[in-house]
Design an enzyme around this catalytic site. Structure first.
Site, mmCIF file in Angstrom:
data_model
loop_
_atom_site.group_PDB
_atom_site.id
_atom_site.type_symbol
_atom_site.label_atom_id
_atom_site.label_comp_id
_atom_site.label_asym_id
_atom_site.label_seq_id
_atom_site.Cartn_x
_atom_site.Cartn_y
_atom_site.Cartn_z
ATOM 1 N N SER A 288 0.816 -1.215 0.000
ATOM 2 C CA SER A 288 0.000 0.000 0.000
ATOM 3 C C SER A 288 0.851 1.267 0.000
ATOM 4 O O SER A 288 1.640 1.474 -0.903
ATOM 5 C CB SER A 288 -0.972 -0.035 1.182
ATOM 6 N N HIS A 289 0.721 2.088 1.025
ATOM 7 C CA HIS A 289 1.388 3.389 1.070
ATOM 8 C C HIS A 289 2.775 3.309 1.713
ATOM 9 O O HIS A 289 3.433 4.332 1.861
ATOM 10 C CB HIS A 289 0.510 4.353 1.842
ATOM 11 N N ASP B 59 -0.781 1.628 -4.136
ATOM 12 C CA ASP B 59 -1.596 0.649 -4.867
ATOM 13 C C ASP B 59 -2.910 1.236 -5.376
ATOM 14 O O ASP B 59 -3.768 0.497 -5.876
ATOM 15 C CB ASP B 59 -1.861 -0.572 -3.992
ATOM 16 N N ASP C 273 -2.290 6.591 -3.505
ATOM 17 C CA ASP C 273 -1.148 5.954 -2.846
ATOM 18 C C ASP C 273 -0.526 4.861 -3.700
ATOM 19 O O ASP C 273 -0.856 4.707 -4.876
ATOM 20 C CB ASP C 273 -1.574 5.393 -1.480
ATOM 21 N N ASP D 243 -5.550 2.739 -3.892
ATOM 22 C CA ASP D 243 -6.859 2.678 -3.236
ATOM 23 C C ASP D 243 -7.171 3.903 -2.387
ATOM 24 O O ASP D 243 -8.335 4.168 -2.088
ATOM 25 C CB ASP D 243 -7.042 1.376 -2.434
ATOM 26 N N ARG D 244 -6.139 4.677 -2.025
ATOM 27 C CA ARG D 244 -6.421 5.861 -1.209
ATOM 28 C C ARG D 244 -6.558 7.108 -2.089
ATOM 29 O O ARG D 244 -6.080 7.122 -3.230
ATOM 30 C CB ARG D 244 -5.285 6.105 -0.217
ATOM 31 N N LYS E 124 -11.329 0.125 -1.455
ATOM 32 C CA LYS E 124 -11.422 1.562 -1.637
ATOM 33 C C LYS E 124 -10.788 1.909 -2.978
ATOM 34 O O LYS E 124 -9.998 1.134 -3.519
ATOM 35 C CB LYS E 124 -10.793 2.309 -0.475
HETATM 36 C C1 G1P Z 1 -4.759 2.111 8.350
HETATM 37 C C2 G1P Z 1 -5.986 2.975 8.402
HETATM 38 C C3 G1P Z 1 -7.217 2.161 8.084
HETATM 39 C C4 G1P Z 1 -7.038 1.441 6.751
HETATM 40 C C5 G1P Z 1 -5.741 0.653 6.766
HETATM 41 C C6 G1P Z 1 -5.459 0.036 5.409
HETATM 42 O O1 G1P Z 1 -4.852 1.118 9.342
HETATM 43 O O2 G1P Z 1 -6.132 3.590 9.654
HETATM 44 O O3 G1P Z 1 -8.324 3.009 8.043
HETATM 45 O O4 G1P Z 1 -8.115 0.586 6.512
HETATM 46 O O5 G1P Z 1 -4.653 1.502 7.096
HETATM 47 O O6 G1P Z 1 -5.279 1.012 4.419
HETATM 48 P P1 G1P Z 1 -4.135 1.236 10.774
HETATM 49 O O7 G1P Z 1 -2.664 1.408 10.516
HETATM 50 O O8 G1P Z 1 -4.702 2.446 11.433
HETATM 51 O O9 G1P Z 1 -4.509 -0.035 11.470
HETATM 52 ZN ZN ZN Z 2 -3.300 1.477 -0.420
#
Ligand code: G1P
Ligand code: ZN
Length: 546
Positions: free
Chosen positions: A113-114, A281, A279, A283-284, A378
């Site tokens: 992801s990010h 991948d 981000d 999704d954000r 997302k």
């Molecule tokens: C974080 C975000 C959450 C999201 C997740 C995956 O998780 O807070 O909303 O679903 O990344 O992108 P956290 O690190 O807070 O558990």
């Molecule tokens: Zn992501």
């Protein structure tokens, strides 16, 4: 077909989180490590035998060898067919769309992801199931259990040669493999949902400009195909549009701190009218106007208010959902429109059943995630097209859209304070400390003079399947209705991050101070006081304010 049986060590790792297995590249490079988890997936998801698997990711470092290993292992494990994105690319929402449109039984996404990429960065393997969403807990538990007992994995010798650079059909030891255009299905889906002519009209008006920051991650090709090629935005609208294995050395997380190129442009006097970023991948999403940041909870509320006017949603919006720490702004919109409103634990998977059952059409999290029932993830670019639809219809600035929203619904001042780099033990002590005093908090007078009116720990029962889950964050409400929420991050790869979410609604917000951190200053102080943040962690202020 020559299937080799290679030795692997049973996993002794901690249980994979909601986003699958996310670890450093160094950890993933240990012999047999990736293979163990992948074999556990093939063993624990029987539908894959003879079924179609969708495979791709955000192109981060280590993706190429991992893709080739997974292809060769899929063949050895009897997977029916694999659809793999060209150059190994598939955004998370596009993967979800492809699974659903092509009746695949699962998807494997290579992404963290990010989180940063590169040899020192992170890598990840995420499993999606046949509805296009993240694997539900029953499946991830089965994968985890299998990973702990595996001693051998299966692989064919001839996996490595597939040409991933061009779209074509081929096979690996008898298993058909299609290298597909990563964008086509997704673009077709967006065309079904949005009025592309109206969006073209917005760009053609000559009075509107935007910039989309792909942060050198997976959305570059998607954004170029949609915004520039399809909707007529001028070339250069998409910046940092070439996916790179290390995301250009950046941290591909679309927030004001990380999306520096975008924020710089949006601050300029002659800057674009509309800005967005996504981000690693895809999704954000982050939405910004000229010198104006739209908080994700506000973005969700604005989208909820306008969704019914977007062609793909007209006349069929029944409900909306937000994760618990997301501000309650969207609930007010739901009430006004007569939509059902749900509050779910943090994590996209908790929206899945509500979406599948048709109870909600829109959902979102404060962590820059928004989407609808078109996929089960997302979707960053979906949110961008939805915002473009609003701007095409209303022809006012982003700021004017949001201020009009506040004028009608009041404003939920909202911020998140992260305390990063804690040890696990410190993180646990903060939460346990709060848990221990839930009973004594109500009625307590805080330093700034506000009394606590309620405190509890969020638990959730899924309204569709009755599945119950506890320990989903500590909620403290103050006598003026303000709210402080505490939880630990579940996605980090080391240590602990304490997330503290602060919000205060003001009905006549437009006549008040606009300075977010000032309006919420007393809440920040209260949040530290109640949780004894300094005593336990030594930190006097958050390390990241979003
Ligand atoms: C974080 C975000 C959450 C999201 C997740 C995956 O998780 O807070 O909303 O679903 O990344 O992108 P956290 O690190 O807070 O558990
Ligand atoms: Zn992501």
């Amino acid at each position: 077909m020559a299937v080799l049986e290679e030795a692997t060590t049973p996993f002794t790792d901690q249980r994979p989180g909601t986003s699958g297995l996310r670890k450093t590249v160094a950890q993933f490079s240990q012999p047999g490590y990736l293979e163990n988890f992948v074999q556990a997936i093939f063993d624990a998801v029987p539908e894959l035998h003879g079924g179609t698997l969708v495979l791709g990711g955000d192109g981060r470092y280590y993706s190429d060898p991992a893709l080739r290993t997974i292809l060769a292992m899929a063949s050895a494990s009897g997977v029916g067919r694999v659809l793999v994105g060209r150059r190994g690319l598939l955004s998370t929402p596009a993967c979800s769309a492809i699974i659903r449109r092509r009746q695949a039984v699962a998807g494997i996404l290579l992404t963290a992801s990010h989180n940063p990429g590169g040899p020192q960065g992170d890598f990840g393997v995420k499993l999606n199931t046949g509805n296009g969403g993240p694997a539900p807990e029953g499946v991830t538990e089965a994968v985890y259990a299998r990973s702990r007992e595996l001693e051998r994995y299966r692989i064919v010798a001839e996996g490595g040669e597939v040409d991933l650079e061009r779209e074509h059909e081929t096979q690996i030891a008898g298993m058909p493999v299609a290298v597909i255009d990563p964008v086509a299905d997704y673009k077709a889906l967006m065309n079904e949902l949005f009025d592309f002519d109206a969006l073209r009209g917005l760009f053609a008006s000559g009075r509107f400009s935007m910039v989309f920051d792909a942060m050198h991650a997976v959305t570059g090709p998607y954004a170029k195909a949609l915004l520039e090629d399809e909707l007529g935005a001028p070339p250069g609208t998409v910046i940092n549009g070439e996916p790179r294995p290390d995301f250009g050395g950046g941290h591909p997380d679309p927030n004001p701190t990380r999306a520096v190129d975008l924020m710089a442009r949006m601050e300029a006097d002659d800057g674009p009218d509309f800005g967005a970023a996504s981000d690693g991948d895809g999704d954000r999403n982050m939405i910004v106007g000229r010198r104006f940041f739209v908080s994700p909870p506000d973005s969700l509320a604005v989208l909820a208010d306008h969704l019914d006017r977007i062609p793909g949603y007209r006349g069929r919006v029944m409900g909306v959902a937000r994760s618990m720490p997301t501000s309650r702004a969207v609930d007010r919109v739901a009430r006004a429109h007569g939509y059902e409103a749900f509050e779910t634990p943090t994590g996209w998977k908790f929206f899945g059943n509500l979406l599948d059952a048709g109870r909600i059409q829109l959902c979102g999290e404060e962590s820059f995630g928004t989407s609808s029932d078109h996929v089960r993830e997302k979707d960053g670019l979906w949110a961008v097209l939805a915002w473009l639809s609003i701007l095409a219809e209303r022809r006012i600035s982003v700021e004017a859209v949001v201020r009009d929203h506040w004028a009608r619904f009041g404003r939920d001042f909202y911020t998140r304070h992260d305390y990063e780099g804690l040890t696990r033990e410190q993180g646990d002590r903060v939460i346990q400390g709060l848990r221990d005093k839930l009973g004594e908090l109500p009625g307590a007078l805080t330093g700034p003079g506000l009394r606590v009116s309620g405190a509890d720990e969020f638990a959730y029962t899924d309204p569709i399947d009755g599945h119950a889950i506890e320990g989903q964050g500590i909620r403290v409400t103050l006598e003026d209705g303000s709210r402080v929420v505490y939880r630990l991050s579940g996605t980090g790869t080391q240590g602990a991050t304490l997330r503290v979410y602060l919000e205060r609604w003001q009905g006549d917000a437009l006549r008040h101070n606009d300075e977010l951190q000032e309006v919420l200053g007393d809440l920040a102080q209260i949040s530290r006081e109640i949780a004894e943040v300094q005593a336990i962690t030594g930190m006097v202020a958050p390390s990241l304010v979003v």
